[in-house]
Design an enzyme around this catalytic site. Structure first.
Site, PDB file in Angstrom:
ATOM      1  N   ASP A  47       8.650 -41.115 -11.305  1.00  0.00           N
ATOM      2  CA  ASP A  47       8.855 -42.168 -10.325  1.00  0.00           C
ATOM      3  C   ASP A  47       9.666 -43.304 -10.947  1.00  0.00           C
ATOM      4  OD1 ASP A  47       7.353 -40.794  -8.438  1.00  0.00           O
ATOM      5  OD2 ASP A  47       5.486 -41.815  -8.981  1.00  0.00           O
ATOM      6  N   TYR A  75       0.629 -38.391 -20.897  1.00  0.00           N
ATOM      7  CA  TYR A  75       0.975 -39.711 -20.371  1.00  0.00           C
ATOM      8  C   TYR A  75       0.105 -40.792 -21.018  1.00  0.00           C
ATOM      9  CZ  TYR A  75       3.029 -37.060 -16.455  1.00  0.00           C
ATOM     10  OH  TYR A  75       3.754 -36.193 -15.686  1.00  0.00           O
ATOM     11  N   ASP A  89      -0.023 -47.504  -6.952  1.00  0.00           N
ATOM     12  CA  ASP A  89       0.646 -48.161  -8.076  1.00  0.00           C
ATOM     13  C   ASP A  89       1.004 -49.578  -7.644  1.00  0.00           C
ATOM     14  OD1 ASP A  89       2.965 -47.996  -6.523  1.00  0.00           O
ATOM     15  OD2 ASP A  89       3.774 -46.292  -7.609  1.00  0.00           O
ATOM     16  N   ARG A 181      -1.423 -41.179 -10.813  1.00  0.00           N
ATOM     17  CA  ARG A 181      -1.852 -42.223  -9.876  1.00  0.00           C
ATOM     18  C   ARG A 181      -3.178 -41.864  -9.218  1.00  0.00           C
ATOM     19  NH1 ARG A 181       2.250 -42.587  -5.534  1.00  0.00           N
ATOM     20  NH2 ARG A 181       3.076 -40.620  -6.326  1.00  0.00           N
TER      21      ARG A 181
END
Length: 303
Positions: A47, A75, A89, A181
């Protein structure tokens, strides 16, 4: 006037450290302008609000994407407690608030239920298709897309740091298709509060790590020196963790012609390998698999 010589073909992997604010497609376009090459693809979309490892495949390397895109991803991310947002987010609107702030002990206990083969409901603002339309397009149009839970694999989910009462940072290693997310959202809800991502960095895709990634700024510096292509890794580097089959010149010719190779007695150890990289003098020739006593071509390369 003489004819203009054709530009040399570009083959290999560029491990880009995607900056904040760019889509994966925009980052690819900038890298392609600097490196060159006709055929370029990326592996694992990030993203715009995410940074980090974005593997770009040039030329013949694009043929490997289907075989390695489902590998592990790692991550680092930060969660902001107490606020629920439409996008999970920092971009979305706040839709709910909670005064609850989880303790370190409670976070450790909650993380256990998010490791393993779990069911996850993807965010409404995602690229998943529902009746032929992207979920994010439906959500932006004011509709409430019905997201179906689906299985994902989470191998590691660690608390890295309690930054302050409102924020905590985490590390996760997961399989393809996992939405970080959604992990942040669901973890917060399991702790009796709300939460959303405020920072996300991908640090690894398969064997490609952030340590080997290059920034667009550094790539531009190399481009000014006519050296951008020196940042490319070899096509076969993406397959360093799979078995390799060393070919003779005649065997390489047979595979290039699409023919199979009889498996020799000294090659029996490769019988159970799902796929192998067959090469001659360091140059990839084909991806092959053992089938009926023969190595058969799964995907050939053209250099």
């Amino acid at each position: 006037m003489g004819s203009i010589p054709p530009k040399p073909s570009v083959h290999g992997w560029l491990i880009l450290d995607k900056p904040l604010g760019l889509t994966s497609t925009q980052a690819l376009g900038k890298a392609r302008r600097l490196v060159g090459g006709k055929k370029v693809g990326h592996m694992g979309t990030l993203d715009p609000l995410a940074t980090g490892v974005l593997p770009l495949a040039f030329g013949e390397a694009t043929k490997l994407i289907p075989y390695i895109q489902d590998g592990e991803k790692e991550y680092l991310f930060t969660v902001r407690w107490g606020l629920k947002r439409t996008t999970d987010d920092g971009e979305g609107e706040v839709t709910a608030q909670s005064p609850v702030r989880p303790t370190e002990e409670k976070i450790f206990m909650a993380l256990r239920s998010f490791v393993g083969h779990i069911l996850q409901t993807p965010p409404a603002y995602s690229a998943i298709k529902i009746d032929g339309k992207r979920a994010y397009a439906l959500a932006r149009g004011g509709k409430d897309p019905q997201m179906t839970p689906r299985p994902v694999d989470v191998y590691v989910f660690d608390l890295v740091k309690m930054i302050d009462a409102d924020h905590a940072s985490f590390r996760v290693v997961c399989g393809s298709g996992t939405y970080v997310r959604a992990l942040a959202r669901d973890l917060a809800e399991s702790l009796g509060t709300y939460g959303h991502l405020t920072a996300l960095q991908r640090t690894r895709v398969g064997i490609f790590s952030i340590e080997s990634a290059i920034s667009l700024e550094k790539l531009e510096e190399l481009s000014h020196k006519q050296a951008a292509q020196t940042a490319l890794l070899k096509v076969g580097s993406a397959l360093d963790d799979i078995p390799g089959l060393i070919l003779t010149a005649s065997d390489a010719g047979r595979l290039r012609a699409g023919q199979g190779l009889l498996i020799r007695p000294d090659q029996m150890d490769f019988m159970d390998a799902p796929i192998l990289l067959a090469s001659h003098r360091g140059t990839p020739v084909a991806l092959v698999k053992a089938e009926g006593g023969v190595f058969r071509v799964v995907r050939g390369f053209n250099f």
